[in-house]
Design a protein around this motif. Structure first.
Motif, PDB file in Angstrom:
ATOM      1  N   LEU A 323     -28.279  -2.022   8.631  1.00  0.00           N
ATOM      2  CA  LEU A 323     -28.926  -0.767   9.038  1.00  0.00           C
ATOM      3  C   LEU A 323     -27.899   0.237   9.555  1.00  0.00           C
ATOM      4  N   ALA A 324     -26.917  -0.260  10.329  1.00  0.00           N
ATOM      5  CA  ALA A 324     -25.883   0.633  10.851  1.00  0.00           C
ATOM      6  C   ALA A 324     -25.070   1.245   9.720  1.00  0.00           C
ATOM      7  N   ASN A 325     -24.687   0.432   8.728  1.00  0.00           N
ATOM      8  CA  ASN A 325     -23.917   0.958   7.593  1.00  0.00           C
ATOM      9  C   ASN A 325     -24.710   1.971   6.782  1.00  0.00           C
ATOM     10  N   LYS A 326     -26.024   1.730   6.648  1.00  0.00           N
ATOM     11  CA  LYS A 326     -26.858   2.706   5.917  1.00  0.00           C
ATOM     12  C   LYS A 326     -26.916   4.036   6.667  1.00  0.00           C
ATOM     13  N   LYS A 327     -27.031   3.960   8.002  1.00  0.00           N
ATOM     14  CA  LYS A 327     -27.052   5.209   8.769  1.00  0.00           C
ATOM     15  C   LYS A 327     -25.716   5.930   8.651  1.00  0.00           C
ATOM     16  N   ILE A 328     -24.604   5.144   8.625  1.00  0.00           N
ATOM     17  CA  ILE A 328     -23.284   5.762   8.477  1.00  0.00           C
ATOM     18  C   ILE A 328     -23.154   6.425   7.111  1.00  0.00           C
ATOM     19  N   VAL A 329     -23.598   5.719   6.049  1.00  0.00           N
ATOM     20  CA  VAL A 329     -23.544   6.279   4.691  1.00  0.00           C
ATOM     21  C   VAL A 329     -24.359   7.574   4.615  1.00  0.00           C
ATOM     22  N   TYR A 330     -25.542   7.553   5.224  1.00  0.00           N
ATOM     23  CA  TYR A 330     -26.407   8.752   5.194  1.00  0.00           C
ATOM     24  C   TYR A 330     -25.768   9.907   5.957  1.00  0.00           C
ATOM     25  N   PHE A 331     -25.152   9.592   7.096  1.00  0.00           N
ATOM     26  CA  PHE A 331     -24.515  10.628   7.902  1.00  0.00           C
ATOM     27  C   PHE A 331     -23.329  11.247   7.158  1.00  0.00           C
ATOM     28  N   LEU A 332     -22.490  10.401   6.564  1.00  0.00           N
ATOM     29  CA  LEU A 332     -21.323  10.914   5.854  1.00  0.00           C
ATOM     30  C   LEU A 332     -21.719  11.736   4.629  1.00  0.00           C
ATOM     31  N   GLU A 333     -22.788  11.305   3.965  1.00  0.00           N
ATOM     32  CA  GLU A 333     -23.298  12.086   2.832  1.00  0.00           C
ATOM     33  C   GLU A 333     -23.760  13.477   3.303  1.00  0.00           C
ATOM     34  N   GLN A 334     -24.380  13.501   4.456  1.00  0.00           N
ATOM     35  CA  GLN A 334     -24.824  14.761   5.044  1.00  0.00           C
ATOM     36  C   GLN A 334     -23.627  15.658   5.353  1.00  0.00           C
ATOM     37  N   VAL A 335     -22.540  15.075   5.855  1.00  0.00           N
ATOM     38  CA  VAL A 335     -21.323  15.831   6.160  1.00  0.00           C
ATOM     39  C   VAL A 335     -20.718  16.413   4.884  1.00  0.00           C
ATOM     40  N   ARG A 336     -20.694  15.615   3.820  1.00  0.00           N
ATOM     41  CA  ARG A 336     -20.112  16.092   2.549  1.00  0.00           C
ATOM     42  C   ARG A 336     -20.918  17.254   1.969  1.00  0.00           C
ATOM     43  N   SER A 337     -22.243  17.134   1.964  1.00  0.00           N
ATOM     44  CA  SER A 337     -23.080  18.160   1.338  1.00  0.00           C
ATOM     45  C   SER A 337     -23.195  19.417   2.188  1.00  0.00           C
ATOM     46  N   ARG A 338     -23.143  19.241   3.494  1.00  0.00           N
ATOM     47  CA  ARG A 338     -23.372  20.381   4.389  1.00  0.00           C
ATOM     48  C   ARG A 338     -22.085  21.112   4.730  1.00  0.00           C
ATOM     49  N   TYR A 339     -21.014  20.353   4.972  1.00  0.00           N
ATOM     50  CA  TYR A 339     -19.772  20.972   5.418  1.00  0.00           C
ATOM     51  C   TYR A 339     -18.656  20.903   4.374  1.00  0.00           C
ATOM     52  N   HIS A 340     -18.954  20.278   3.216  1.00  0.00           N
ATOM     53  CA  HIS A 340     -17.991  20.205   2.107  1.00  0.00           C
ATOM     54  C   HIS A 340     -16.649  19.589   2.551  1.00  0.00           C
ATOM     55  N   GLU A 345     -11.323   9.484   4.246  1.00  0.00           N
ATOM     56  CA  GLU A 345     -10.372   9.181   5.311  1.00  0.00           C
ATOM     57  C   GLU A 345     -10.814   9.907   6.584  1.00  0.00           C
ATOM     58  N   LEU A 346     -11.206   9.118   7.581  1.00  0.00           N
ATOM     59  CA  LEU A 346     -11.717   9.687   8.834  1.00  0.00           C
ATOM     60  C   LEU A 346     -10.549   9.845   9.811  1.00  0.00           C
ATOM     61  N   THR A 347      -9.676  10.811   9.525  1.00  0.00           N
ATOM     62  CA  THR A 347      -8.467  11.023  10.304  1.00  0.00           C
ATOM     63  C   THR A 347      -8.716  12.037  11.413  1.00  0.00           C
ATOM     64  N   GLU A 348      -7.665  12.283  12.207  1.00  0.00           N
ATOM     65  CA  GLU A 348      -7.747  13.277  13.280  1.00  0.00           C
ATOM     66  C   GLU A 348      -7.971  14.677  12.698  1.00  0.00           C
ATOM     67  N   GLU A 349      -7.356  14.947  11.547  1.00  0.00           N
ATOM     68  CA  GLU A 349      -7.579  16.227  10.886  1.00  0.00           C
ATOM     69  C   GLU A 349      -9.029  16.393  10.466  1.00  0.00           C
ATOM     70  N   PHE A 350      -9.638  15.314   9.961  1.00  0.00           N
ATOM     71  CA  PHE A 350     -11.059  15.337   9.581  1.00  0.00           C
ATOM     72  C   PHE A 350     -11.924  15.644  10.804  1.00  0.00           C
ATOM     73  N   ILE A 351     -11.598  15.004  11.953  1.00  0.00           N
ATOM     74  CA  ILE A 351     -12.381  15.228  13.179  1.00  0.00           C
ATOM     75  C   ILE A 351     -12.315  16.692  13.591  1.00  0.00           C
ATOM     76  N   ASN A 352     -11.114  17.277  13.534  1.00  0.00           N
ATOM     77  CA  ASN A 352     -10.962  18.684  13.931  1.00  0.00           C
ATOM     78  C   ASN A 352     -11.751  19.614  13.009  1.00  0.00           C
ATOM     79  N   LYS A 353     -11.681  19.380  11.707  1.00  0.00           N
ATOM     80  CA  LYS A 353     -12.416  20.237  10.759  1.00  0.00           C
ATOM     81  C   LYS A 353     -13.924  20.097  10.935  1.00  0.00           C
ATOM     82  N   LEU A 354     -14.385  18.851  11.131  1.00  0.00           N
ATOM     83  CA  LEU A 354     -15.826  18.643  11.316  1.00  0.00           C
ATOM     84  C   LEU A 354     -16.312  19.321  12.595  1.00  0.00           C
ATOM     85  N   SER A 355     -15.510  19.270  13.651  1.00  0.00           N
ATOM     86  CA  SER A 355     -15.884  19.911  14.911  1.00  0.00           C
ATOM     87  C   SER A 355     -15.965  21.420  14.748  1.00  0.00           C
ATOM     88  N   GLU A 356     -14.996  22.001  14.026  1.00  0.00           N
ATOM     89  CA  GLU A 356     -14.999  23.455  13.825  1.00  0.00           C
ATOM     90  C   GLU A 356     -16.182  23.916  12.999  1.00  0.00           C
TER      91      GLU A 356
END
Length: 402
Positions: A323-340, A345-356
């Motif tokens: 269930l946790a992995n499914k929620k993670i997959v759904y969340f990451l898919e949401q990030v890709r479609s919404r924020y492109h 790779e969930l790096t520090e650069e990814f965190i900064n871009k997602l926050s902005e």
């Protein structure tokens, strides 16, 4: 349907007969004292206004539906040198009277024809009127009698066009009192009473007439009486002219489309026929039988039922990691479609871009991503960690909704 048709034919026949009778009936004469430039009735001023426009030639004649104060404050007629008022009575309020006095003081010319003067203006000009015949303006004025009351201009330069005859009861008023020091008599009646005055005021002049009916259509078209108006208006100065309509009909020629429709006979008939047709349509159409409209059930919302079933399934199996992995997959898919953003790779650069892009603080974004990376490395996920993931994702999503 045949029964309804019989009623329709009867009503239609009655209505057609009514229309024919109305059309055949002679139209009654409208004897109202309107003094309006647009009225062709006996006591309107259509003829005078039309002749005034023609006589003015290159000078403009403006019909005003505003107060004197509004005209002068707005400066719409700043170039006008003359103001004309023709009413049954003339009693402007104090503000309009003072503005009119100022207009004449600075060189303007004001022509006023009325059976009654009152208020500040009458007091300032020191004029009073009296009724020689002591008879009101009623239907007896409209009787065709021999015109025995002569109105005569004092100025001999008018030659033969000095004397004009009217029904005595149409011109009963005369000036009984005025300031002789500043006033010149321009015309008198058969009794020798003044009916037209020229009052000097400041650098301008008031031209006052006690015979407003002499300027109406009824008398303008009788004999050579139009020359009386021509002689009286010859005292106006050169320049543009303001013709007052406000003190006759109010603010605006037609205050609404309906008023305009009702004021015109053809449009009034068309409006009435339209209303009657709509009423008949509603009355007879209401009797028609209609088939029963089937009841269509609204589609059921099965989303909640689906979520409940999936929740019970995971609860019974206790597979928190899946269930946790499914929620993670759904969340990451949401990030890709919404924020492109790429999520491989969930790096520090990814965190900064997602926050902005999401507007979520770096602390909360880092907390969520680190938790996701932690769970991805785990083979087993306990219930506490699952709850922590769920609450952190919800906190992230709640912020992005605002």
């Amino acid at each position: 349907m045949k029964k309804d048709l019989k009623y329709i034919l009867v009503l239609g026949s009655v209505f057609i007969v009514f229309i024919l009778l109305e059309l055949a009936k002679p139209k009654p004469i409208d004897w109202r004292l309107t003094f309006s430039r647009s009225d062709k009735i006996p006591f309107g001023n259509y003829v005078l206004f039309d002749l005034l426009k023609k006589a003015a030639k290159n000078e403009k004649v403006h019909a005003s539906y505003k107060t004197v104060y509004e005209n002068f404050q707005e400066g719409e007629y700043a170039q006008a040198n003359n103001y004309i008022f023709i009413n049954h009575s003339f009693s402007p309020d104090d503000l309009d009277a003072y503005n009119l006095l100022d207009f004449v003081t600075y060189g303007g010319t004001t022509f006023i024809a009325a059976n009654k003067f009152s208020g500040i203006l009458a007091d300032s000009l020191k004029v009073q009127l009296n009724d020689y015949f002591l008879s009101g303006l009623d239907s007896t004025i409209f009787d065709v009698k021999a015109d025995s009351m002569a109105l005569t201009f004092v100025n001999p330069s008018f030659g033969d066009a000095r004397k004009f005859f009217y029904n005595p009861e149409a011109v009963p008023m005369y000036f009984s009192s005025f300031d002789t020091a500043s006033t010149m008599i321009a015309a008198t009646n058969s009794k020798g009473h003044p009916v037209l005055l020229r009052v000097k005021y400041g650098n301008g002049e008031f031209i006052l007439s006690s015979t407003p009916l002499a300027f109406t259509n009824f008398y303008m078209l009788r004999g050579n009486n139009h020359r009386f108006a021509s002689n009286a208006f010859s005292y106006l100065s050169d320049g543009e002219i303001i013709w007052d309509e406000y003190y006759k009909v109010g603010r605006g020629e037609q205050s609404s489309p309906l008023r305009f429709i009702i004021s015109k006979t053809p449009l009034r008939w068309a409006y009435g026929l339209t209303l009657l047709s709509l009423i008949l349509f509603v009355v007879f159409e209401a009797k028609r039988k209609q088939r029963a409209i089937p009841i269509i059930k609204a589609p059921e919302n099965v989303s909640l039922e689906f979520i409940s079933t999936v929740g019970r399934l995971y609860f019974h199996h206790g597979d928190h990691a899946d269930l946790a992995n499914k929620k993670i997959v759904y969340f990451l898919e949401q990030v890709r479609s919404r924020y492109h953003l790429k999520t491989n790779e969930l790096t520090e650069e990814f965190i900064n871009k997602l926050s902005e892009k999401s507007g979520v603080s770096r602390e909360l974004t880092r907390k969520l991503i680190e938790l996701i990376k932690k769970i991805q490395r785990m083979d087993q996920v306990d219930e506490r960690t699952l709850h922590q993931l769920n609450s952190t994702i919800e906190e992230f999503n709640n912020i992005t909704k605002h």
